[in-house]
Design a protein around this motif. Structure first.
Motif, PDB file in Angstrom:
ATOM      1  N   GLY A  80       0.813  -1.201   0.000  1.00 24.50           N
ATOM      2  CA  GLY A  80       0.000   0.000   0.000  1.00 24.50           C
ATOM      3  C   GLY A  80       0.852   1.259   0.000  1.00 24.50           C
ATOM      4  N   ILE A  81       0.207   2.396  -0.288  1.00 30.88           N
ATOM      5  CA  ILE A  81       0.867   3.695  -0.255  1.00 30.88           C
ATOM      6  C   ILE A  81       0.841   4.203   1.183  1.00 30.88           C
ATOM      7  N   VAL A  82       1.990   4.617   1.687  1.00 25.99           N
ATOM      8  CA  VAL A  82       2.066   5.082   3.070  1.00 25.99           C
ATOM      9  C   VAL A  82       2.701   6.473   3.123  1.00 25.99           C
ATOM     10  N   LEU A  83       2.266   7.230   4.098  1.00 23.48           N
ATOM     11  CA  LEU A  83       2.898   8.494   4.453  1.00 23.48           C
ATOM     12  C   LEU A  83       3.610   8.285   5.773  1.00 23.48           C
ATOM     13  N   VAL A  84       4.805   8.839   5.890  1.00 20.91           N
ATOM     14  CA  VAL A  84       5.636   8.601   7.070  1.00 20.91           C
ATOM     15  C   VAL A  84       6.055   9.943   7.659  1.00 20.91           C
ATOM     16  N   ALA A  85       5.737  10.143   8.939  1.00 14.92           N
ATOM     17  CA  ALA A  85       6.122  11.360   9.651  1.00 14.92           C
ATOM     18  C   ALA A  85       7.145  11.004  10.719  1.00 14.92           C
ATOM     19  N   ASP A  86       8.349  11.555  10.580  1.00 17.07           N
ATOM     20  CA  ASP A  86       9.368  11.388  11.603  1.00 17.07           C
ATOM     21  C   ASP A  86      10.030  12.739  11.843  1.00 17.07           C
ATOM     22  N   ARG A  87      11.139  12.749  12.534  1.00 16.63           N
ATOM     23  CA  ARG A  87      11.788  14.019  12.864  1.00 16.63           C
ATOM     24  C   ARG A  87      12.165  14.826  11.613  1.00 16.63           C
ATOM     25  N   LEU A  88      12.759  14.168  10.629  1.00 15.49           N
ATOM     26  CA  LEU A  88      13.226  14.886   9.450  1.00 15.49           C
ATOM     27  C   LEU A  88      12.069  15.417   8.619  1.00 15.49           C
ATOM     28  N   SER A  89      11.059  14.611   8.367  1.00 18.33           N
ATOM     29  CA  SER A  89       9.944  15.051   7.535  1.00 18.33           C
ATOM     30  C   SER A  89       9.137  16.152   8.209  1.00 18.33           C
ATOM     31  N   THR A  90       8.957  16.075   9.535  1.00 22.90           N
ATOM     32  CA  THR A  90       8.206  17.134  10.214  1.00 22.90           C
ATOM     33  C   THR A  90       9.009  18.430  10.277  1.00 22.90           C
ATOM     34  N   LEU A  91      10.343  18.326  10.364  1.00 24.03           N
ATOM     35  CA  LEU A  91      11.178  19.526  10.277  1.00 24.03           C
ATOM     36  C   LEU A  91      10.987  20.217   8.939  1.00 24.03           C
ATOM     37  N   MET A  92      10.958  19.439   7.861  1.00 16.67           N
ATOM     38  CA  MET A  92      10.740  20.008   6.537  1.00 16.67           C
ATOM     39  C   MET A  92       9.331  20.581   6.398  1.00 16.67           C
ATOM     40  N   LEU A  93       8.340  19.931   6.997  1.00 17.57           N
ATOM     41  CA  LEU A  93       6.975  20.459   6.974  1.00 17.57           C
ATOM     42  C   LEU A  93       6.909  21.824   7.639  1.00 17.57           C
ATOM     43  N   ALA A  94       7.537  21.959   8.811  1.00 18.42           N
ATOM     44  CA  ALA A  94       7.513  23.228   9.531  1.00 18.42           C
ATOM     45  C   ALA A  94       8.243  24.313   8.754  1.00 18.42           C
ATOM     46  N   LEU A  95       9.389  23.994   8.166  1.00 22.24           N
ATOM     47  CA  LEU A  95      10.139  24.969   7.372  1.00 22.24           C
ATOM     48  C   LEU A  95       9.335  25.413   6.164  1.00 22.24           C
ATOM     49  N   THR A  96       8.665  24.464   5.507  1.00 26.39           N
ATOM     50  CA  THR A  96       7.826  24.797   4.353  1.00 26.39           C
ATOM     51  C   THR A  96       6.677  25.708   4.759  1.00 26.39           C
ATOM     52  N   ALA A  97       6.051  25.423   5.888  1.00 22.08           N
ATOM     53  CA  ALA A  97       4.919  26.224   6.343  1.00 22.08           C
ATOM     54  C   ALA A  97       5.331  27.671   6.609  1.00 22.08           C
ATOM     55  N   VAL A  98       6.477  27.871   7.240  1.00 20.08           N
ATOM     56  CA  VAL A  98       6.934  29.230   7.540  1.00 20.08           C
ATOM     57  C   VAL A  98       7.263  29.984   6.259  1.00 20.08           C
ATOM     58  N   LEU A  99       8.002  29.348   5.358  1.00 18.61           N
ATOM     59  CA  LEU A  99       8.356  30.005   4.097  1.00 18.61           C
ATOM     60  C   LEU A  99       7.125  30.315   3.262  1.00 18.61           C
ATOM     61  N   ALA A 100       6.206  29.359   3.170  1.00 23.30           N
ATOM     62  CA  ALA A 100       5.004  29.560   2.361  1.00 23.30           C
ATOM     63  C   ALA A 100       4.120  30.657   2.947  1.00 23.30           C
ATOM     64  N   ALA A 101       4.013  30.708   4.275  1.00 20.24           N
ATOM     65  CA  ALA A 101       3.218  31.751   4.906  1.00 20.24           C
ATOM     66  C   ALA A 101       3.832  33.120   4.656  1.00 20.24           C
ATOM     67  N   GLY A 102       5.148  33.237   4.765  1.00 20.76           N
ATOM     68  CA  GLY A 102       5.807  34.504   4.501  1.00 20.76           C
ATOM     69  C   GLY A 102       5.622  34.967   3.067  1.00 20.76           C
ATOM     70  N   GLY A 103       5.819  34.055   2.108  1.00 19.46           N
ATOM     71  CA  GLY A 103       5.630  34.411   0.706  1.00 19.46           C
ATOM     72  C   GLY A 103       4.200  34.798   0.398  1.00 19.46           C
ATOM     73  N   LEU A 104       3.242  34.090   0.978  1.00 17.92           N
ATOM     74  CA  LEU A 104       1.827  34.389   0.724  1.00 17.92           C
ATOM     75  C   LEU A 104       1.448  35.756   1.262  1.00 17.92           C
ATOM     76  N   LEU A 105       1.866  36.077   2.482  1.00 17.71           N
ATOM     77  CA  LEU A 105       1.557  37.391   3.045  1.00 17.71           C
ATOM     78  C   LEU A 105       2.159  38.507   2.204  1.00 17.71           C
ATOM     79  N   PHE A 106       3.376  38.323   1.747  1.00 18.37           N
ATOM     80  CA  PHE A 106       4.014  39.332   0.905  1.00 18.37           C
ATOM     81  C   PHE A 106       3.254  39.499  -0.410  1.00 18.37           C
ATOM     82  N   ALA A 107       2.735  38.413  -0.941  1.00 17.14           N
ATOM     83  CA  ALA A 107       1.999  38.474  -2.209  1.00 17.14           C
ATOM     84  C   ALA A 107       0.692  39.246  -2.071  1.00 17.14           C
TER      85      ALA A 107
END
Length: 532
Positions: A80-107
């Motif tokens: 089956g297809i699985v999604l996996v959340a661990d320390r590295l993937s959640t770190l990338m999720l948080a970094l993406t969220a901050v960058l995306a929020a900053g870019g969106l507000l600026f836009a």
């Protein structure tokens, strides 16, 4: 982990996908509604990322690090297809969220109205990034990468103009070529192992017959080339500075995460598949990653010094950040990798802030304001001549003070000067390299020299841009910072400052992440054993 938290793993993928699809119902006259939907979506994504990051930091029920697995359709891995959340993937999720929020507000200030379908493309890009860092198999990694890249093609061309079209053609061509290599590599790996799930592949590597191992290595090398292109590693990353400089400022800011997705995949696959449990394949490609990483750092340093625009320098800074992480990965030093992950996160936030600041500084006089003249008390016996009064009494406008402070903080993080987060990350790298024996003494000193040289190059270049951007004549037009732009730049800079103030906790999380990656059996057991 409760059932509610289990389902949070899929929220970073399904929410932006549904929101982007809903936006296609409305035309561009409803841009305020689209902006509201995007803002709500990004707020939920940020909260979700923080919750998942916290959950990863505290570990499982016994306090030990683990990976939480979400089985789509309730089909367990490896079928089956699985999604996996661990320390590295959640770190990338948080970094993406901050960058995306900053870019969106600026836009919101104006760029989201410079072309059609901005918000839908933006959310699809975020969805692709989130999916790429959460997926547990190579095929869906390819799917999410293509969603991410397809959205990035439209965003790069957003706002039109000859410069963006020329940069966009090269960007599309190089990424399509990388995707072609991606498919070839996945095909060769599947042909040898009969598996696409990354944990399943890792569990089979030691059992690969001798006559098939060379084909497997070729497949991994081809796949590695594809990700090195996407990570903008030398000599395959020549496209990044020009493409990012041509993009609109909010797009360039969120693009800062794209090359880090390539770095993420290289770290994930290298640590998962080529550890000590890989038998004859242990350490495959490690020396080449070290060489490429050092070369990327040196190329980025030279590019920063040679840059004539701040946005180009920010693009080269992204390359330097990626090269640092790759070089440390190539050393095989687990402790140094923790420092590299912390530095990568901080420097990526700083580069995104520099893209936004560069756009404001580059504006024409028609988009600027002049400062008000200073007011003096008529009864004051002024000892200066009228000209000297104007020179001494001029009050620094708030916009200039804000931009200057934000620029200094972002620059200090990029340069890695104390006491900010960039310095903490590099200092950890240096101490770990000198204390360990991962890459050998000569390679260690070459790497330390390259990283030190990159800091010196950034200091020279960013000092030059700071002088040119903020040391202005009194009668020069000064840039106006709109409210959304103020919040966006301020948010990214505050994130850098927060990482600096909480450097001890951040470094501890990054070091625990590297230790978790160094023990791939726990990841394999979590995925193939059905998770926690």
């Amino acid at each position: 982990m409760s059932q509610l938290l289990d389902h949070l793993i899929i929220v970073p993928i399904i929410l932006p996908l549904v929101a982007a699809a809903a936006m296609l119902i409305f035309d561009e006259r409803h841009y305020q509604l689209k902006a509201f939907i995007s803002l709500v979506c990004m707020s939920i994504l940020a909260i979700t990322a923080v919750v998942l990051l916290h959950q990863a930091s505290v570990g499982g029920a016994d306090g030990q690090d683990t990976a939480w697995v979400y089985s789509l359709g309730n089909w367990a891995a490896p079928f089956g297809i699985v999604l996996v959340a661990d320390r590295l993937s959640t770190l990338m999720l948080a970094l993406t969220a901050v960058l995306a929020a900053g870019g969106l507000l600026f836009a919101f200030a104006r760029w989201d109205r410079a072309g059609p379908r901005f918000h839908a493309l933006y959310l699809l890009l975020v969805m692709g990034v989130n999916g790429a860092v959460l997926t547990g198999d190579l095929f869906n990694l390819f799917v999410f990468f293509e969603v991410m890249l397809a959205a990035s093609y439209g965003l790069l061309l957003h706002g039109s103009g000859d410069k963006r079209v020329r940069a966009g053609l090269g960007y599309v061509a190089i990424n399509l070529t990388a995707s072609f290599f991606f498919l070839i590599g996945v095909g060769l790996i599947y042909g040898v192992t009969g598996a696409l799930n990354m944990a399943d592949i890792a569990s089979r590597i030691a059992l690969i017959p001798v006559h098939d191992r060379a084909i497997f290595h070729v497949g991994c090398a081809v796949l590695g080339i594809a990700f090195l292109v996407k990570a903008a590693a030398w000599p395959l990353g020549f496209w990044l500075p020009g493409a990012y400089a041509a993009a609109t400022a909010p797009v360039a800011a969120v693009f800062a995460i794209l090359s880090k997705v390539g770095v993420y995949v290289l770290i994930r696959l290298s640590m998962l598949m080529f550890g000590d449990q890989a038998g004859a394949s242990a350490g495959f490609g490690q020396d080449w990653i070290l060489i490429v990483g050092i070369a990327t750092v040196l190329f980025g340093a030279a590019g920063i010094v040679a840059s004539r625009q701040l946005e180009q320098a920010a693009g080269y800074a992204i390359m330097t950040s990626s090269g640092t992480a790759l070089a440390i990965l190539g050393t095989g030093d687990t402790a140094a990798l923790g420092g590299a992950l912390f530095y990568m996160a901080a420097s990526t936030l700083a580069a995104a802030a520099l893209f936004l600041i560069a756009e404001i500084l580059a504006r024409g006089e028609d988009q600027s304001i002049l400062p008000d003249d200073a007011v003096f008390d008529d009864e004051y016996d002024d000892p200066f001549s009228p000209d000297e009064v104007q020179e001494v009494g001029r009050v620094m406008p708030a916009s200039t003070a804000f931009l200057g402070s934000a620029f200094i903080l972002a620059a200090l993080v990029t340069i890695s000067l104390p006491p900010l987060a960039g310095f903490a990350g590099k200092l950890t790298i240096f101490v770990s390299l000198l204390a360990g024996d991962g890459a050998g003494l000569s390679a260690t000193w070459v790497l330390i020299g390259a990283l030190t040289l990159s800091s010196l190059a950034s200091l020279i270049a960013l000092s030059r841009f700071g002088i040119a951007g903020f040391w202005r004549e009194l009668d020069d037009a000064l840039p106006m910072v709109r409210s959304p732009e103020f919040v966006a730049i301020g948010g990214l800079v505050l994130a850098c400052l927060w990482m600096s103030l909480g450097a001890a906790a951040g470094l501890n999380f990054a070091e625990q992440t590297s230790l978790w990656l160094a023990e791939p059996q726990a990841y394999i057991q979590a995925v193939l054993g059905g998770g926690q």
